[in-house]
Design a protein around this motif. Sequence first.
Motif, PDB file in Angstrom:
ATOM      1  N   ASP A 128       0.830  -1.210   0.000  1.00  0.00           N
ATOM      2  CA  ASP A 128       0.000   0.000   0.000  1.00  0.00           C
ATOM      3  C   ASP A 128       0.861   1.256   0.000  1.00  0.00           C
ATOM      4  N   GLY A 129       1.916   1.254   0.812  1.00  0.00           N
ATOM      5  CA  GLY A 129       2.802   2.415   0.885  1.00  0.00           C
ATOM      6  C   GLY A 129       3.516   2.665  -0.421  1.00  0.00           C
ATOM      7  N   MET A 130       3.989   1.588  -1.051  1.00  0.00           N
ATOM      8  CA  MET A 130       4.672   1.732  -2.331  1.00  0.00           C
ATOM      9  C   MET A 130       3.728   2.321  -3.379  1.00  0.00           C
ATOM     10  N   ASN A 131       2.472   1.865  -3.396  1.00  0.00           N
ATOM     11  CA  ASN A 131       1.497   2.400  -4.354  1.00  0.00           C
ATOM     12  C   ASN A 131       1.212   3.878  -4.100  1.00  0.00           C
ATOM     13  N   ARG A 132       1.097   4.257  -2.821  1.00  0.00           N
ATOM     14  CA  ARG A 132       0.866   5.666  -2.489  1.00  0.00           C
ATOM     15  C   ARG A 132       2.014   6.533  -2.955  1.00  0.00           C
ATOM     16  N   MET A 133       3.251   6.087  -2.669  1.00  0.00           N
ATOM     17  CA  MET A 133       4.420   6.882  -3.026  1.00  0.00           C
ATOM     18  C   MET A 133       4.577   6.982  -4.539  1.00  0.00           C
ATOM     19  N   ARG A 134       4.287   5.893  -5.237  1.00  0.00           N
ATOM     20  CA  ARG A 134       4.378   5.927  -6.695  1.00  0.00           C
ATOM     21  C   ARG A 134       3.429   6.990  -7.267  1.00  0.00           C
ATOM     22  N   LYS A 135       2.204   7.036  -6.739  1.00  0.00           N
ATOM     23  CA  LYS A 135       1.221   8.009  -7.234  1.00  0.00           C
ATOM     24  C   LYS A 135       1.672   9.442  -6.941  1.00  0.00           C
ATOM     25  N   VAL A 136       2.141   9.672  -5.693  1.00  0.00           N
ATOM     26  CA  VAL A 136       2.594  11.016  -5.323  1.00  0.00           C
ATOM     27  C   VAL A 136       3.754  11.454  -6.210  1.00  0.00           C
ATOM     28  N   LEU A 137       4.720  10.572  -6.414  1.00  0.00           N
ATOM     29  CA  LEU A 137       5.909  10.916  -7.191  1.00  0.00           C
ATOM     30  C   LEU A 137       5.582  11.114  -8.669  1.00  0.00           C
ATOM     31  N   MET A 138       4.655  10.322  -9.194  1.00  0.00           N
ATOM     32  CA  MET A 138       4.244  10.512 -10.581  1.00  0.00           C
ATOM     33  C   MET A 138       3.521  11.838 -10.768  1.00  0.00           C
ATOM     34  N   ASP A 139       2.661  12.174  -9.789  1.00  0.00           N
ATOM     35  CA  ASP A 139       1.962  13.466  -9.852  1.00  0.00           C
ATOM     36  C   ASP A 139       2.949  14.626  -9.774  1.00  0.00           C
ATOM     37  N   LYS A 140       4.019  14.426  -9.002  1.00  0.00           N
ATOM     38  CA  LYS A 140       4.973  15.505  -8.772  1.00  0.00           C
ATOM     39  C   LYS A 140       6.000  15.621  -9.898  1.00  0.00           C
ATOM     40  N   ASN A 141       6.503  14.470 -10.383  1.00  0.00           N
ATOM     41  CA  ASN A 141       7.626  14.491 -11.325  1.00  0.00           C
ATOM     42  C   ASN A 141       7.312  13.919 -12.703  1.00  0.00           C
ATOM     43  N   GLY A 142       6.088  13.445 -12.882  1.00  0.00           N
ATOM     44  CA  GLY A 142       5.716  12.900 -14.177  1.00  0.00           C
ATOM     45  C   GLY A 142       6.362  11.558 -14.449  1.00  0.00           C
ATOM     46  N   SER A 143       6.517  11.234 -15.721  1.00  0.00           N
ATOM     47  CA  SER A 143       7.007   9.911 -16.117  1.00  0.00           C
ATOM     48  C   SER A 143       8.470   9.674 -15.754  1.00  0.00           C
ATOM     49  N   SER A 144       9.170  10.732 -15.426  1.00  0.00           N
ATOM     50  CA  SER A 144      10.596  10.588 -15.070  1.00  0.00           C
ATOM     51  C   SER A 144      10.806  10.455 -13.564  1.00  0.00           C
ATOM     52  N   TRP A 145       9.735  10.119 -12.842  1.00  0.00           N
ATOM     53  CA  TRP A 145       9.829  10.122 -11.378  1.00  0.00           C
ATOM     54  C   TRP A 145      10.894   9.160 -10.852  1.00  0.00           C
ATOM     55  N   ARG A 146      11.155   8.077 -11.562  1.00  0.00           N
ATOM     56  CA  ARG A 146      12.147   7.103 -11.089  1.00  0.00           C
ATOM     57  C   ARG A 146      13.589   7.631 -11.167  1.00  0.00           C
ATOM     58  N   ASP A 147      13.810   8.651 -11.989  1.00  0.00           N
ATOM     59  CA  ASP A 147      15.174   9.134 -12.206  1.00  0.00           C
ATOM     60  C   ASP A 147      15.799   9.717 -10.947  1.00  0.00           C
ATOM     61  N   ASN A 148      14.960  10.222 -10.037  1.00  0.00           N
ATOM     62  CA  ASN A 148      15.487  10.891  -8.840  1.00  0.00           C
ATOM     63  C   ASN A 148      15.442  10.019  -7.594  1.00  0.00           C
ATOM     64  N   LEU A 149      15.166   8.730  -7.773  1.00  0.00           N
ATOM     65  CA  LEU A 149      15.106   7.850  -6.605  1.00  0.00           C
ATOM     66  C   LEU A 149      16.505   7.568  -6.060  1.00  0.00           C
ATOM     67  N   PRO A 150      16.631   7.423  -4.736  1.00  0.00           N
ATOM     68  CA  PRO A 150      17.909   6.959  -4.163  1.00  0.00           C
ATOM     69  C   PRO A 150      18.198   5.545  -4.644  1.00  0.00           C
ATOM     70  N   PRO A 151      19.443   5.084  -4.476  1.00  0.00           N
ATOM     71  CA  PRO A 151      19.781   3.711  -4.890  1.00  0.00           C
ATOM     72  C   PRO A 151      18.887   2.686  -4.191  1.00  0.00           C
ATOM     73  N   MET A 152      18.468   1.690  -4.928  1.00  0.00           N
ATOM     74  CA  MET A 152      17.612   0.632  -4.389  1.00  0.00           C
ATOM     75  C   MET A 152      18.475  -0.532  -3.915  1.00  0.00           C
ATOM     76  N   PRO A 153      18.450  -0.864  -2.624  1.00  0.00           N
ATOM     77  CA  PRO A 153      19.278  -1.975  -2.148  1.00  0.00           C
ATOM     78  C   PRO A 153      18.791  -3.310  -2.700  1.00  0.00           C
ATOM     79  N   SER A 154      19.723  -4.216  -2.877  1.00  0.00           N
ATOM     80  CA  SER A 154      19.392  -5.560  -3.331  1.00  0.00           C
ATOM     81  C   SER A 154      19.257  -6.469  -2.110  1.00  0.00           C
TER      82      SER A 154
END
Length: 310
Positions: A128-154
């Motif tokens: 649920d949290g991931m879905n909320r954040m995805r929506k907020v970030l898409m609304d804020k940054n558009g289709s390039s929202w993933r470009d500004n994410l911090p590194p994703m740990p493996s």
Amino acid sequence: MSGRSRGAASPASLLQLKNWGNELFRNGQFGQAVGRYSDAITGLKESGTKTPEELSVLYSNRAACYLKIGNCSECIKDCTVSLELVPFMLKPLLRRAAAYEALERYSQAFVDYKTAMQVDSSAQAAQDGMNRMRKVLMDKNGSSWRDNLPPMPSVPVSAQRRWEPSAPGNAGGQRYMPQTAGDTGSGIYGLELAKSLKEEGNELVRKGEYRKAVEKYSASLKLNNQECTTYTNRALCYLNMKQYSEAINDCTTALGLDPNNLKAFYRRASARKEIKDYSGSAADLQAMLRQDPGNQSGQRLLQEVQNLVK
């Protein structure tokens, strides 16, 4: 510790502090719970024992208090320490994500929620949290929202929660295999506490206080989920409380750990008899009697079950 003696605290006294903090948290007294967790953290550090799992849990618990009282910055600090001690623990990941979200640090929140999903794909709060954040970030940054994410740990496979088959020959389908590092710690300190809690449960059983004993055994299993007799002891309580499905589950788990455990066979047979699963009950008793042909309790119960089938 808060005006107390600076001598090394015993595991029992540290457990008491932690339990006190837990009780205060349940009662909504979050500020006071912070104090108890802080005392336990200090005591554990001063004990000189290398117990990263237990320290991680205490920091995570204190972080939960900070989150409840709106001190999100301190929550993030404690969760970060908790995760440095034991990486990829689910609760500090979720708590830090929630604190980031409250501070509108949505990119960091998304990373933590997604990491939590990698740890446990069934964690609804993470999804649920991931879905909320995805929506907020898409609304804020558009289709390039993933470009500004911090590194994703493996997340390594060893840190992922997963389902595995139970031992061959045991009913119950599949059993849950918890994370290597659980929320309550699994070091020497944790094993000592698990043993102490189990003994407290045993004493409560002798007094006939089965519900309270279940609480002690459950707490013990959170610290050490590989102790077969704790499962069979809790199953005995469930039998006395007429919670037969729970008794069957505990006995099945015990047999996964020790496929020849006589008490697990007998108690599962007793529970199956009560729910009128006579064939399952008879099969357990026959398996038990193959190992111990002279067991009179098993012989009597098998006779009872066979009479019910006629």
